[in-house]
Design a protein around this motif. Structure first.
Motif, mmCIF file in Angstrom:
data_model
loop_
_atom_site.group_PDB
_atom_site.id
_atom_site.type_symbol
_atom_site.label_atom_id
_atom_site.label_comp_id
_atom_site.label_asym_id
_atom_site.label_seq_id
_atom_site.Cartn_x
_atom_site.Cartn_y
_atom_site.Cartn_z
ATOM 1 N N LEU A 123 0.833 -1.193 0.000
ATOM 2 C CA LEU A 123 0.000 0.000 0.000
ATOM 3 C C LEU A 123 0.875 1.253 0.000
ATOM 4 N N ILE A 124 1.899 1.259 0.811
ATOM 5 C CA ILE A 124 2.819 2.401 0.849
ATOM 6 C C ILE A 124 3.482 2.581 -0.511
ATOM 7 N N ALA A 125 3.945 1.495 -1.129
ATOM 8 C CA ALA A 125 4.576 1.589 -2.451
ATOM 9 C C ALA A 125 3.601 2.134 -3.482
ATOM 10 N N SER A 126 2.362 1.669 -3.431
ATOM 11 C CA SER A 126 1.341 2.121 -4.372
ATOM 12 C C SER A 126 1.024 3.602 -4.176
ATOM 13 N N LYS A 127 0.837 3.993 -2.936
ATOM 14 C CA LYS A 127 0.521 5.394 -2.631
ATOM 15 C C LYS A 127 1.687 6.307 -3.016
ATOM 16 N N ARG A 128 2.900 5.864 -2.729
ATOM 17 C CA ARG A 128 4.079 6.664 -3.078
ATOM 18 C C ARG A 128 4.184 6.820 -4.601
ATOM 19 N N ALA A 129 3.929 5.750 -5.345
ATOM 20 C CA ALA A 129 4.018 5.805 -6.809
ATOM 21 C C ALA A 129 2.920 6.691 -7.403
ATOM 22 N N ALA A 130 1.730 6.682 -6.814
ATOM 23 C CA ALA A 130 0.648 7.538 -7.314
ATOM 24 C C ALA A 130 0.988 9.011 -7.100
ATOM 25 N N ALA A 131 1.600 9.318 -5.970
ATOM 26 C CA ALA A 131 2.174 10.635 -5.658
ATOM 27 C C ALA A 131 1.200 11.807 -5.651
ATOM 28 N N ARG A 132 -0.101 11.537 -5.557
ATOM 29 C CA ARG A 132 -1.048 12.636 -5.388
ATOM 30 C C ARG A 132 -0.909 13.153 -3.957
#
Length: 147
Positions: A123-132
C-alpha cells in the motif's frame, strides 16, 4: 465501506476471483483516518479472472457489470462500476504488481465476510508511486504508525 458490500465480497470469493482491496479503503483498514466514497480493487489481469469478476459482480446485483466484457475490462487500466456504491476495478496500479501483491495479501473479516487486502508495504509503495497529495499524506500516516 466494506461493511456495506458483504454480498459483493461473498460473491467474489464464491467465484474464486483473484483481487486485493487497494486505495482509500485499504488505507483506512491500515489505520489512516480518512473517508472514501468508493472501493478500489486490483485484479489479476487474466481473461478467466475478469470473467469470474464480472459474474461475481452480477451475482451480487451490480447490474453495471453486464455492460462490459472480460476483454473490454482488460483493455483498460480502470473500469468503474457505479451501482449501490462505486467500485473501481484496476488491472494494474502504480508501484505494485498483482502477483507480488497476491502473495503478500492480508485476509480480513468484516461481520463474517472475508476479503483480501493489500499489505501495508505494498500500500505504501502504491501510494508513493501515485504521488497525489492525498496519497503522500496517507504514506506519511502509514509510515508513522505501527498498524
Amino acid at each position: 465501506m466494506l461493511a456495506r458490500l458483504p454480498d459483493v465480497f461473498r460473491c467474489l470469493h464464491a467465484r474464486d476471483v483473484r483481487y486485493v482491496v487497494i486505495g482509500g479503503v485499504a488505507a483506512i483498514v491500515h489505520g489512516v483516518p480518512r473517508t472514501t466514497f468508493d472501493v478500489d480493487l486490483l485484479i489479476e489481469a487474466s481473461e478467466e479472472n475478469a470473467s469470474r469478476l464480472l459474474a461475481a459482480l452480477s451475482d451480487a446485483g451490480i447490474s453495471s457489470a453486464t455492460l462490459t466484457t472480460p476483454k473490454d475490462l482488460l483493455a483498460h487500466e480502470i473500469t468503474i462500476f457505479r451501482d449501490v456504491v462505486r467500485i473501481d476495478v484496476q488491472t494494474r496500479t502504480p508501484g505494485v504488481d498483482f502477483a507480488g501483491a497476491w502473495e503478500r495479501r492480508i485476509e480480513r473479516d468484516v461481520a463474517g465476510t472475508k476479503y483480501w487486502l493489500l499489505s501495508r508495504p505494498d500500500l505504501i509503495a502504491s501510494k508513493r508511486a501515485a504521488a497525489r497529495p492525498k496519497d503522500l499524506e496517507d504514506v506519511r500516516v502509514l509510515e508513522g504508525s505501527d498498524g
